[in-house]
Design an enzyme around this catalytic site. Structure first.
Site, mmCIF file in Angstrom:
data_model
loop_
_atom_site.group_PDB
_atom_site.id
_atom_site.type_symbol
_atom_site.label_atom_id
_atom_site.label_comp_id
_atom_site.label_asym_id
_atom_site.label_seq_id
_atom_site.Cartn_x
_atom_site.Cartn_y
_atom_site.Cartn_z
ATOM 1 N N GLU A 57 -20.111 0.804 35.085
ATOM 2 C CA GLU A 57 -21.406 0.366 34.561
ATOM 3 C C GLU A 57 -22.472 1.450 34.710
ATOM 4 O O GLU A 57 -23.421 1.507 33.934
ATOM 5 C CB GLU A 57 -21.859 -0.923 35.249
ATOM 6 C CG GLU A 57 -21.043 -2.162 34.871
ATOM 7 C CD GLU A 57 -19.810 -2.351 35.731
ATOM 8 O OE1 GLU A 57 -19.476 -1.434 36.535
ATOM 9 O OE2 GLU A 57 -19.166 -3.410 35.617
ATOM 10 N N PHE B 99 -19.489 -16.588 44.227
ATOM 11 C CA PHE B 99 -18.675 -15.423 43.899
ATOM 12 C C PHE B 99 -19.417 -14.516 42.904
ATOM 13 O O PHE B 99 -19.897 -14.979 41.875
ATOM 14 C CB PHE B 99 -17.333 -15.862 43.316
ATOM 15 C CG PHE B 99 -16.473 -14.703 42.900
ATOM 16 C CD1 PHE B 99 -15.999 -13.799 43.850
ATOM 17 C CD2 PHE B 99 -16.163 -14.491 41.564
ATOM 18 C CE1 PHE B 99 -15.223 -12.720 43.469
ATOM 19 C CE2 PHE B 99 -15.384 -13.409 41.179
ATOM 20 C CZ PHE B 99 -14.918 -12.531 42.130
ATOM 21 N N GLN B 100 -19.518 -13.274 43.224
ATOM 22 C CA GLN B 100 -20.196 -12.263 42.403
ATOM 23 C C GLN B 100 -21.636 -12.628 42.086
ATOM 24 O O GLN B 100 -22.136 -12.347 41.012
ATOM 25 C CB GLN B 100 -19.407 -11.980 41.122
ATOM 26 C CG GLN B 100 -18.080 -11.305 41.435
ATOM 27 C CD GLN B 100 -17.391 -10.716 40.222
ATOM 28 O OE1 GLN B 100 -17.532 -11.210 39.118
ATOM 29 N NE2 GLN B 100 -16.628 -9.659 40.443
ATOM 30 N N LYS C 172 -24.874 -17.875 33.637
ATOM 31 C CA LYS C 172 -23.795 -18.213 32.713
ATOM 32 C C LYS C 172 -24.055 -19.515 31.959
ATOM 33 O O LYS C 172 -23.754 -19.624 30.766
ATOM 34 C CB LYS C 172 -22.476 -18.298 33.490
ATOM 35 C CG LYS C 172 -21.294 -18.630 32.602
ATOM 36 C CD LYS C 172 -20.007 -18.053 33.095
ATOM 37 C CE LYS C 172 -18.900 -18.409 32.115
ATOM 38 N NZ LYS C 172 -17.658 -17.701 32.388
ATOM 39 N N MET D 183 -27.151 23.906 44.409
ATOM 40 C CA MET D 183 -28.581 23.772 44.648
ATOM 41 C C MET D 183 -28.868 23.502 46.125
ATOM 42 O O MET D 183 -29.795 24.051 46.714
ATOM 43 C CB MET D 183 -29.158 22.663 43.771
ATOM 44 C CG MET D 183 -30.654 22.526 43.868
ATOM 45 S SD MET D 183 -31.482 24.085 43.528
ATOM 46 C CE MET D 183 -31.804 23.899 41.788
HETATM 47 C C1 LIG Z 1 -26.534 11.244 43.313
HETATM 48 C C2 LIG Z 1 -27.049 12.459 43.981
HETATM 49 N N1 LIG Z 1 -26.622 12.777 45.226
HETATM 50 C C3 LIG Z 1 -27.077 13.892 45.834
HETATM 51 C C4 LIG Z 1 -27.991 14.700 45.222
HETATM 52 C C5 LIG Z 1 -28.517 15.943 45.931
HETATM 53 N N2 LIG Z 1 -28.153 17.146 45.174
HETATM 54 C C6 LIG Z 1 -29.012 17.762 44.344
HETATM 55 S S1 LIG Z 1 -28.344 19.070 43.559
HETATM 56 C C7 LIG Z 1 -26.881 18.872 44.371
HETATM 57 C C8 LIG Z 1 -25.737 19.810 44.119
HETATM 58 C C9 LIG Z 1 -25.114 19.617 42.786
HETATM 59 O O1 LIG Z 1 -23.925 20.318 42.734
HETATM 60 P P1 LIG Z 1 -23.271 20.705 41.357
HETATM 61 O O2 LIG Z 1 -23.215 19.521 40.486
HETATM 62 O O3 LIG Z 1 -22.012 21.415 41.605
HETATM 63 O O4 LIG Z 1 -24.379 21.644 40.715
HETATM 64 P P2 LIG Z 1 -24.767 23.157 41.110
HETATM 65 O O5 LIG Z 1 -26.031 23.062 41.889
HETATM 66 O O6 LIG Z 1 -23.664 23.759 41.881
HETATM 67 O O7 LIG Z 1 -24.992 23.791 39.779
HETATM 68 C C10 LIG Z 1 -26.944 17.788 45.238
HETATM 69 C C11 LIG Z 1 -25.860 17.372 46.128
HETATM 70 C C12 LIG Z 1 -28.438 14.296 43.951
HETATM 71 N N3 LIG Z 1 -29.357 14.984 43.280
HETATM 72 N N4 LIG Z 1 -27.935 13.193 43.349
#
Ligand SMILES: Cc1ncc(C[n+]2csc(CCOP(=O)(O)OP(=O)(O)O)c2C)c(N)n1
Ligand SMILES: [Mg+2]
Lengths: 80, 566
Positions: B63, B125-126, B175, B480
């Protein structure tokens, strides 16, 4: 900025969860609720008047009013 | 009681709640929805079956993917995106998607089933209180407790989602309400709520401020796109001869070919946009909210600069930054009126300053391996295979910032990215929504980390034959976060060095798609040839350097004085 107490009169539609929406807005945005009363409006039972006291600086107070005004079930917000 | 009411209104046809829902959606011009079935929405899915010639349902794998797809659809088309999920876990799986749409003001209509009214509150449920859960992340939401209110609620939900500043609305339909019958009044779309009139004297004041300015700077945001005011923005900027910096949400509103375009502002904004923002005497914020990521240290920001804030949402004025003056209303209406009132200007010196900073900006912030398979080269090369209308989605991380920095956007609604919430896992769903809404090939720039969050939706793209080109910027790290660890945490690379052995080509093939790996620019070109000739999704695993950084960078809550350029 100086923190001051203020009182708001909020007219709301008596819809599902309206009090939850208002208190939720306060907790989500980090505003204080010091006291709160709710009464159905005698002239129109579909609506309620909330009298709420809160506190904050001028900017916070203005934000609170504007954010309340954005809620769909809020019909009027007045500083009293 | 039901019989009585249907007799009273016997000029109207009597229909089940589920049928009223689907008919009303269709009458609102909805012919494509995203979702995932379950017990509490069986009646709705039965109506989808009966109406299958008129409304197409795209089933996803999860979803969350459906919610992002509806959001991506809305961003790409400007029309509301609709997502349907069952009660309980189906509904909670929507939450991240709804919050993503909320933070970026995207008009999503989320429809959830719930247990029958007599079972509500019994931990059935749910059963989950999805209306309670989503209250802080929707513009408004509903639990339908009376079948006779259903049609009005759906119509109103569309009005709320699209009026003023757009945003998501959720309708929770128990529902038994889906089964009960009521008179159907036609489910016609209603006009959007009128906005309060624009205060003429506020426009006059704004014009005066602009006429007094010698270094005007426009800071344009997503509101330009929501209001369909890209042309009005350009006419305004031309008249006052101002450069335009964009928030990430507003990037696609200013074509890269425009001389006025400075690119993105803020933490990873261009050198020129940061310098000019700091040096201008008047920042004209249009459809922006001056978020922390876009402004950094706001006390510095305002030292010698006045702020004119123009926005449709009055609560944005003075929320994050105190404005000198403001105009509240629809940008599309305000800008032409303002343009008429301001003096025609030319600022030779200010323009030269802009050109100079743009030049410096190009020189600094060089990457590590700019001749090889460098993010900048990847993005610029992919751009050559796309056209001006191609919808580009991203996930979140370095790859997202590189896309924002280097992809040459030309038209509004072509950049789908999670700006406010920063949701990793947004990209696959959004790219799917973009391909469905745009009825053509979309591109996803993702990271290895993000792709692992929602790669399941590759199966969705295969199933519906959606041509999504997936470019994985594969640095094998959570780049990042790693960049922050390098800069601010003494290179303690805690849990960011993934070095997963995932074989993305096999993953693609496993889902029934195709893909290949690219380690050189030549291999990338070959891969892109194939990708852009493929009927369904195509995955390209681009191997990049894990130490590549996103530059320039203004550290959190910093200012231009703290800018890191290499
Ligand atoms: C759902 C979620 N969890 C954690 C983060 C924190 N976060 C921001 S950027 C990042 C790294 C992303 O890694 P990747 O997709 O490999 O991208 P890159 O920076 O390596 O290009 C994280 C963990 C986030 N933005 N969203
Ligand atoms: Mg990565």
């Amino acid at each position: 900025m100086e923190i001051r107490k203020f009182t708001l009169s909020i007219i709301v539609m008596n819809k599902f969860g309206v009090l939850h929406r208002i208190s939720g807005l306060f907790s989500k945005r980090g505003y204080n609720i010091d006291s709160l009363t709710v009464n159905v409006m005698p002239e129109d039972e579909r609506m309620s008047r909330i009298i709420m006291t809160s506190s904050g600086d001028d900017a916070t107070r203005e934000q609170i009013i504007k954010q309340l005004e954005k809620l769909h079930d809020v019909k009027e917000v007045k500083l009293i | 009681m039901l019989d009585a009411s249907s007799k009273n209104q016997n000029q109207h046809e009597t229909m089940s709640g589920a049928a009223i829902l689907i008919e009303t959606l269709i009458n609102h011009g909805v012919d494509e929805v995203f979702g995932f079935p379950g017990g509490a929405v069986l009646n709705i899915y039965d109506e989808l079956y009966k109406h299958r010639g008129k409304i197409r349902h795209y089933i996803t794998c999860h979803e969350q993917g459906a919610a992002h797809a509806a959001d991506g659809y809305a961003r790409a088309t400007g029309r509301p995106g609709v997502v349907i999920a069952t009660s309980g876990p189906g509904a909670t799986n929507l939450v991240t998607g709804i919050a993503t749409a909320y933070l970026d003001s995207s008009p999503v209509i989320a429809i959830t089933g719930n247990v029958a009214l007599p079972l509500i509150g019994k931990d059935s449920f749910q059963e989950v209180d999805i209306a309670g859960i989503t209250m802080p992340i929707t513009k408004h939401n509903y639990i339908v407790k009376d079948i006779n209110e259903l049609e009005d609620i759906i119509c109103e939900a569309f009005q709320i989602a699209q009026s003023g500043r757009p945003g998501p609305v959720l309708i929770d339909i128990p529902k038994d309400i889906q089964i009960q019958k009521a008179a159907f009044k036609g489910g016609k779309a209603r006009p959007l709520f009128p906005l309060p009139p624009i205060n003429q004297s506020s426009i006059e004041e704004a014009a005066k401020l602009i006429n007094e300015s010698k270094k005007p700077y426009i800071y344009a945001g997503g509101g330009i796109i929501s209001s369909r005011a890209a042309a009005e923005l350009m006419a305004f900027a031309d008249k006052i001869d101002a450069p335009i910096g964009s928030s990430m949400m507003g990037l696609s509103a200013v074509p890269y070919t425009s001389e006025r375009r400075l690119g993105m502002t803020g933490m990873h904004g261009t050198y020129a946009s940061s310098m000019l923002g700091a040096e201008s005497d008047l920042i004209i914020g249009i459809g922006v909210r001056f978020s922390d990521r876009a402004t950094g240290d706001k006390s510095k920001y305002q030292e010698n600069t006045k702020i004119l804030h123009i926005d449709i949402d009055h609560s944005e004025i003075d929320k994050n930054i105190k404005s000198y003056t403001s105009v509240i209303g629809d940008i599309k209406e305000i800008l032409p009126r303002l343009t008429e009132m301001v003096d025609q200007r030319t600022f030779k010196k200010w323009k030269d300053v802009a050109a100079e900073y743009k030049k410096i900006g190009k020189e600094c912030s060089r990457g590590l391996n700019e001749d090889g398979l460098h993010p900048k080269n990847i993005i610029k090369t992919v751009r050559q295979y796309a056209n001006d209308d191609t919808v580009v989605a991203t996930d979140v991380g370095q790859h997202q910032m590189w896309t924002a920095q280097y992809y040459e956007f030309t038209k509004p609604r072509t950049f789908l990215t999670s700006g406010g919430l920063g949701t990793m896992g947004f990209g696959m769903g959004a790219a799917i929504g973009g391909a469905v809404g745009g009825k053509k090939r979309s591109i996803l720039f993702t990271g290895d980390g993000s792709f692992h969050m929602n790669m399941n939706e590759l199966a969705t793209a295969v199933m519906h034959r959606l041509p999504v080109v997936v470019i994985i910027m594969d640095n094998r790290v959570l780049g990042m976060v790693r960049q922050w660890q390098k800069l601010f945490y003494e290179e303690h690379y805690s849990n960011t060095t993934m070095d997963r052995v995932t074989d993305y080509v096999k993953v693609a093939e496993g889902f029934g798609a195709a893909g290949c790996k690219a380690e050189t620019m030549q291999e990338l070109e070959t891969a892109l040839e194939k990708a852009f000739a493929t009927d369904g999704p195509y995955v390209i695993d681009c191997i990049i350097d894990k130490d590549e950084r996103v530059l320039p960078m203004i550290p959190p809550n910093g200012s231009i004085d703290n800018i890191i350029t290499n």
